[in-house]
Design a protein around this motif. Sequence first.
Motif, mmCIF file in Angstrom:
data_model
loop_
_atom_site.group_PDB
_atom_site.id
_atom_site.type_symbol
_atom_site.label_atom_id
_atom_site.label_comp_id
_atom_site.label_asym_id
_atom_site.label_seq_id
_atom_site.Cartn_x
_atom_site.Cartn_y
_atom_site.Cartn_z
ATOM 1 N N TYR A 77 0.835 3.202 4.422
ATOM 2 C CA TYR A 77 0.072 4.456 4.469
ATOM 3 C C TYR A 77 0.099 5.076 5.868
ATOM 4 O O TYR A 77 0.062 6.304 6.003
ATOM 5 C CB TYR A 77 -1.365 4.213 3.992
ATOM 6 C CG TYR A 77 -1.446 4.166 2.480
ATOM 7 C CD1 TYR A 77 -1.564 5.330 1.737
ATOM 8 C CD2 TYR A 77 -1.357 2.962 1.799
ATOM 9 C CE1 TYR A 77 -1.612 5.293 0.365
ATOM 10 C CE2 TYR A 77 -1.394 2.914 0.415
ATOM 11 C CZ TYR A 77 -1.519 4.083 -0.305
ATOM 12 O OH TYR A 77 -1.551 4.054 -1.671
ATOM 13 N N LEU A 132 3.137 7.093 5.847
ATOM 14 C CA LEU A 132 2.946 8.371 5.156
ATOM 15 C C LEU A 132 2.400 9.416 6.123
ATOM 16 O O LEU A 132 2.866 10.563 6.159
ATOM 17 C CB LEU A 132 1.983 8.198 3.980
ATOM 18 C CG LEU A 132 2.461 7.377 2.781
ATOM 19 C CD1 LEU A 132 1.361 7.295 1.726
ATOM 20 C CD2 LEU A 132 3.726 7.974 2.172
ATOM 21 N N LYS A 173 0.214 10.098 -8.050
ATOM 22 C CA LYS A 173 0.938 10.669 -6.918
ATOM 23 C C LYS A 173 1.623 12.003 -7.218
ATOM 24 O O LYS A 173 2.392 12.498 -6.388
ATOM 25 C CB LYS A 173 1.997 9.671 -6.431
ATOM 26 C CG LYS A 173 1.448 8.295 -6.079
ATOM 27 C CD LYS A 173 2.565 7.309 -5.777
ATOM 28 C CE LYS A 173 2.042 5.915 -5.510
ATOM 29 N NZ LYS A 173 3.131 4.932 -5.287
ATOM 30 N N LEU A 212 6.059 6.989 -0.189
ATOM 31 C CA LEU A 212 5.105 7.313 -1.250
ATOM 32 C C LEU A 212 5.462 6.569 -2.538
ATOM 33 O O LEU A 212 4.577 6.084 -3.256
ATOM 34 C CB LEU A 212 5.092 8.822 -1.497
ATOM 35 C CG LEU A 212 4.142 9.316 -2.598
ATOM 36 C CD1 LEU A 212 2.693 8.987 -2.238
ATOM 37 C CD2 LEU A 212 4.315 10.811 -2.823
#
Length: 436
Positions: free
Chosen positions: A28, A31, A89, A200
Amino acid sequence: MSAPTTATPATGGGSILASLKRGVFWNYGGLYFFYFAIWQIFFSFHGLWFKQAGMGEGDIGLINTVMAITALCLQPLYGYLQDRLGLKKHLFSFVVLCGAMVGPFFGLAFPSLLQWNVTGAAVVAGMYMSLVLLAGVSVVEAFNERASRANKFEYGHARLFGSIAGGTITAIGGWIWTHVNPDSIWWAASFCALVLGALLFVAKVPHQAAENAAKGEGSEAKVSKDTIKGLVRNRSFVGFVVLMFGTAALYDVFDQQFSIYFEQHVNHGDPVSLFANVVTIQIFAEAAVMLVAPWFVNKIGAKRGLQLFAAILVVRVLGSAMVTTTEALIAWRLLAAIEMPLMLVSVMKYITRMFDVKISATAYMLGFGVAKSIGVAAFSLPFGHAYETIGFADAYLVMAAVIIGVTVIASLLMRNDKRLEDADRRDPEERELVAA
């Protein structure tokens, strides 16, 4: 009526050292890094690139205006959709897809649009880049904050990777601009989007958390119009909106032309180069402060964190008006390294503590994204005019007065999340999240 608390915790959890040992945390963090790499590439170089492409300052300004207007229109819809999707997502993937097309758009399509019509090209570019940036950022922030709670790590710890991206990508982009060619920055943005998409795709959410999110964060009730109406009527939410309108927005408005003010008061060396170096130091310092911001905000409460953010902003604005030595102006700018982490972490924690978490994305996009965008639109022109007519220093005094007034009003409206959190530890049934 008030909605009962859900089983979803309001905050993430765990120390930064514990988070660093977990692969999901780095996932994350990646991301955030690659999304804000795209963000930094655009905002660092778009003015120069559009100028070289033959656009005037007015047309470049039109691009930014269209971006803001498009974001205002999309953010309420994005918030509603993301809350319906929970931890799915789909919407984030759409933002990534738009980001991946930045290279083809500016490298291949945009020159043809310029030949057709400069104004039309500016409008199309503004609408398109809003999908990636000003509207897209709300999707990224809302999804990652929800995922941080599900994976039990602090949102602020992962968010610091965005600051690291901001501090590094400008230098990398400058090298690409100089040693490859200016068009290559857009293809670099597309590359970042492709890496973002891969991260992702592999990003994991605990199975039970995904199931709960699909059911409305553990609640049997789906996101409804009545739920959203309850949010916008909530006294604390109204106060939160007022605060973001008058502080988060003026944070941006203050910084818009601070570089000009800085240059006016630095009489030795290269002011532009000095300012660039100060901003770079500020961004890396911001990342360091982000490490401790979650712990600090947990200690004092999110409302107090937001009030402290506003207080530091007042000090920075008043200080810039009254003390204008080179050293002082550098210090005022570096205070932003404390402000931004305080604001980001406090915003997310206040939303997840005070309002129903199944509509956290809507609360974020309306309470922060839309309120801030409207504030920037409302204050930019008047203060820009004030800089020209009464001067920067006097305009800053007026700005500080506005920030103080807005903060007082908002503080009277907003309930204290720390008191509610303490009550929740004693009796979970007593906690109220959304007041009608």
